[in-house]
Scaffold this motif. Structure first.
Motif, PDB file in Angstrom:
ATOM      1  N   ARG A   1      43.838  21.510   8.078  1.00 55.47           N
ATOM      2  CA  ARG A   1      43.929  21.827   9.495  1.00 55.47           C
ATOM      3  C   ARG A   1      42.671  22.553   9.982  1.00 55.47           C
ATOM      4  NH1 ARG A   1      47.434  18.340  10.293  1.00 55.47           N
ATOM      5  NH2 ARG A   1      49.569  18.852  10.930  1.00 55.47           N
ATOM      6  N   LEU A   2      42.037  23.296   9.078  1.00 59.10           N
ATOM      7  CA  LEU A   2      40.817  24.027   9.431  1.00 59.10           C
ATOM      8  C   LEU A   2      39.556  23.196   9.201  1.00 59.10           C
ATOM      9  CD1 LEU A   2      41.799  27.445   7.804  1.00 59.10           C
ATOM     10  CD2 LEU A   2      41.812  26.897  10.253  1.00 59.10           C
ATOM     11  N   ALA A   3      39.740  21.952   8.745  1.00 55.38           N
ATOM     12  CA  ALA A   3      38.608  21.078   8.397  1.00 55.38           C
ATOM     13  C   ALA A   3      37.644  21.800   7.463  1.00 55.38           C
ATOM     14  CB  ALA A   3      37.892  20.594   9.657  1.00 55.38           C
ATOM     15  N   LEU A   4      38.227  22.466   6.473  1.00 58.11           N
ATOM     16  CA  LEU A   4      37.458  23.345   5.603  1.00 58.11           C
ATOM     17  C   LEU A   4      37.589  22.892   4.155  1.00 58.11           C
ATOM     18  CD1 LEU A   4      35.796  26.003   5.683  1.00 58.11           C
ATOM     19  CD2 LEU A   4      37.954  27.234   5.307  1.00 58.11           C
ATOM     20  N   PRO A   5      36.477  22.509   3.502  1.00 57.69           N
ATOM     21  CA  PRO A   5      36.554  22.153   2.079  1.00 57.69           C
ATOM     22  C   PRO A   5      37.059  23.338   1.264  1.00 57.69           C
ATOM     23  CG  PRO A   5      34.434  21.495   3.011  1.00 57.69           C
ATOM     24  CD  PRO A   5      35.101  22.375   4.023  1.00 57.69           C
ATOM     25  N   TRP A   6      37.850  23.055   0.240  1.00 58.89           N
ATOM     26  CA  TRP A   6      38.440  24.154  -0.524  1.00 58.89           C
ATOM     27  C   TRP A   6      38.122  24.088  -2.023  1.00 58.89           C
ATOM     28  CZ3 TRP A   6      43.289  23.299  -3.400  1.00 58.89           C
ATOM     29  CH2 TRP A   6      43.757  21.980  -3.328  1.00 58.89           C
ATOM     30  N   HIS A   7      37.091  23.313  -2.390  1.00 64.23           N
ATOM     31  CA  HIS A   7      36.754  23.192  -3.816  1.00 64.23           C
ATOM     32  C   HIS A   7      36.194  24.497  -4.384  1.00 64.23           C
ATOM     33  CE1 HIS A   7      33.352  21.494  -1.410  1.00 64.23           C
ATOM     34  NE2 HIS A   7      32.634  22.320  -2.150  1.00 64.23           N
ATOM     35  N   GLU A   8      35.726  25.401  -3.547  1.00 65.93           N
ATOM     36  CA  GLU A   8      35.224  26.685  -4.045  1.00 65.93           C
ATOM     37  C   GLU A   8      36.178  27.843  -3.725  1.00 65.93           C
ATOM     38  OE1 GLU A   8      31.277  27.311  -2.627  1.00 65.93           O
ATOM     39  OE2 GLU A   8      30.414  25.710  -3.853  1.00 65.93           O
ATOM     40  N   ALA A   9      37.334  27.532  -3.203  1.00 67.25           N
ATOM     41  CA  ALA A   9      38.282  28.580  -2.819  1.00 67.25           C
ATOM     42  C   ALA A   9      39.011  29.135  -4.043  1.00 67.25           C
ATOM     43  CB  ALA A   9      39.295  28.032  -1.826  1.00 67.25           C
ATOM     44  N   ARG A  10      39.357  30.407  -3.966  1.00 70.67           N
ATOM     45  CA  ARG A  10      40.268  31.014  -4.935  1.00 70.67           C
ATOM     46  C   ARG A  10      41.664  31.007  -4.315  1.00 70.67           C
ATOM     47  NH1 ARG A  10      38.269  36.731  -5.885  1.00 70.67           N
ATOM     48  NH2 ARG A  10      36.796  36.346  -4.190  1.00 70.67           N
ATOM     49  N   LEU A  11      42.637  30.556  -5.077  1.00 73.38           N
ATOM     50  CA  LEU A  11      44.002  30.441  -4.591  1.00 73.38           C
ATOM     51  C   LEU A  11      44.875  31.475  -5.291  1.00 73.38           C
ATOM     52  CD1 LEU A  11      44.336  26.549  -4.729  1.00 73.38           C
ATOM     53  CD2 LEU A  11      43.434  27.961  -2.869  1.00 73.38           C
ATOM     54  N   ALA A  12      45.744  32.111  -4.539  1.00 71.50           N
ATOM     55  CA  ALA A  12      46.642  33.104  -5.110  1.00 71.50           C
ATOM     56  C   ALA A  12      47.922  33.138  -4.289  1.00 71.50           C
ATOM     57  CB  ALA A  12      45.989  34.489  -5.127  1.00 71.50           C
ATOM     58  N   SER A  13      48.963  33.678  -4.885  1.00 65.93           N
ATOM     59  CA  SER A  13      50.257  33.726  -4.210  1.00 65.93           C
ATOM     60  C   SER A  13      50.775  35.156  -4.120  1.00 65.93           C
ATOM     61  CB  SER A  13      51.277  32.858  -4.945  1.00 65.93           C
ATOM     62  OG  SER A  13      52.546  32.959  -4.319  1.00 65.93           O
ATOM     63  N   PHE A  14      51.143  35.539  -2.911  1.00 67.36           N
ATOM     64  CA  PHE A  14      51.875  36.780  -2.665  1.00 67.36           C
ATOM     65  C   PHE A  14      53.354  36.482  -2.450  1.00 67.36           C
ATOM     66  CE2 PHE A  14      47.661  38.428  -1.663  1.00 67.36           C
ATOM     67  CZ  PHE A  14      47.744  39.781  -1.972  1.00 67.36           C
ATOM     68  N   HIS A  15      53.773  35.275  -2.757  1.00 59.53           N
ATOM     69  CA  HIS A  15      55.160  34.881  -2.525  1.00 59.53           C
ATOM     70  C   HIS A  15      56.002  35.311  -3.727  1.00 59.53           C
ATOM     71  CE1 HIS A  15      58.294  32.535  -0.535  1.00 59.53           C
ATOM     72  NE2 HIS A  15      58.669  32.139  -1.741  1.00 59.53           N
ATOM     73  N   GLY A  16      56.694  36.430  -3.568  1.00 61.54           N
ATOM     74  CA  GLY A  16      57.513  36.951  -4.650  1.00 61.54           C
ATOM     75  C   GLY A  16      56.735  37.602  -5.775  1.00 61.54           C
ATOM     76  N   ARG A  17      55.464  37.844  -5.566  1.00 58.24           N
ATOM     77  CA  ARG A  17      54.612  38.475  -6.574  1.00 58.24           C
ATOM     78  C   ARG A  17      53.428  39.124  -5.870  1.00 58.24           C
ATOM     79  NH1 ARG A  17      50.073  35.546  -8.118  1.00 58.24           N
ATOM     80  NH2 ARG A  17      50.178  36.291 -10.252  1.00 58.24           N
ATOM     81  N   VAL A  18      52.633  39.872  -6.614  1.00 65.45           N
ATOM     82  CA  VAL A  18      51.410  40.460  -6.067  1.00 65.45           C
ATOM     83  C   VAL A  18      50.271  40.113  -7.019  1.00 65.45           C
ATOM     84  CG1 VAL A  18      50.212  42.582  -5.436  1.00 65.45           C
ATOM     85  CG2 VAL A  18      52.657  42.352  -4.952  1.00 65.45           C
TER      86      VAL A  18
END
Length: 208
Positions: free
Chosen positions: A113-130
């Motif tokens: 939706r942001l037209a933003l490549p994500w191959h260099e992104a770090r992904l993490a979840s705050f869903h039920g965890r920190v």
């Protein structure tokens, strides 16, 4: 094992984003497992169903029983490979008993939706965890994709990132209800989000 557990990713929510392979498996299932929303959207008359709630052991027991007689299709939101019931299934059943059909994750949808490549992104979840601090620590040019929940929301996470050294002016994109008609994306900064009303259960994209 003669029968298989098919773990089908059903995407971010809108049925339009379900892969044809997943839809075919779901429609052909004799036994279908999923959340209440997923069952409401996809279950058909004649299928035996089990709703995934808080009792995962009960779900696993149901699957263990039914797989003795037929294949079982388990629907999970987003992509099965990212924080889904697949973890629990792998602990309970051998990998050769599992067939995984990928889905479009909410993180993929947010970056799209942001037209933003994500191959260099770090992904993490705050869903039920920190996440650990090192997972989301600031680095020049950093790009984060983060899942949220009710407690860990746009405001609390923005505050946490600034505590970890992220500049208050860092771009923050708050993506909620992705793929639905009432989808909303708010473009702001960490400082602004830290003092604004919280938005939960979505995706945050943070860009240094």
């Amino acid at each position: 094992m003669e029968h298989r557990i098919v773990v089908a990713g059903i995407g971010p929510g809108n049925p339009d984003f379900v892969l044809p392979a997943a839809r075919a498996a779901i429609e052909g299932a004799e036994v279908l497992v999923g959340g209440s929303r997923a069952l409401a959207d996809f279950a058909r008359q004649g299928q035996e169903t089990m709703t995934i709630r808080g009792d995962i052991d009960a779900v696993l027991s149901f699957i263990r029983e039914k797989i003795q007689k037929t294949h079982v299709v388990v629907m999970v939101s987003g992509d099965p490979g990212y924080y889904s019931l697949l973890d629990a299934l792998r602990r309970e059943f051998p990998p050769q008993a599992l067939v995984v059909i990928p889905g479009v994750s909410s993180l993929q949808m947010a970056f799209a939706r942001l037209a933003l490549p994500w191959h260099e992104a770090r992904l993490a979840s705050f869903h039920g965890r920190v996440p650990q601090a090192k997972e989301i620590a600031y680095k020049e040019g950093a790009l984060l994709g983060l899942l949220t929940d009710r407690s860990n929301n746009s405001r609390t996470i923005a505050q946490r990132l600034m505590e970890l050294g992220w500049p208050s002016s860092a771009e923050l994109h708050i993506c909620s209800r992705l793929s639905y008609e009432d989808e909303e994306i708010i473009h702001t900064t960490l400082a602004e989000a830290a003092s604004a009303a919280e938005i939960s259960h979505g995706v945050l994209v943070v860009k240094a």
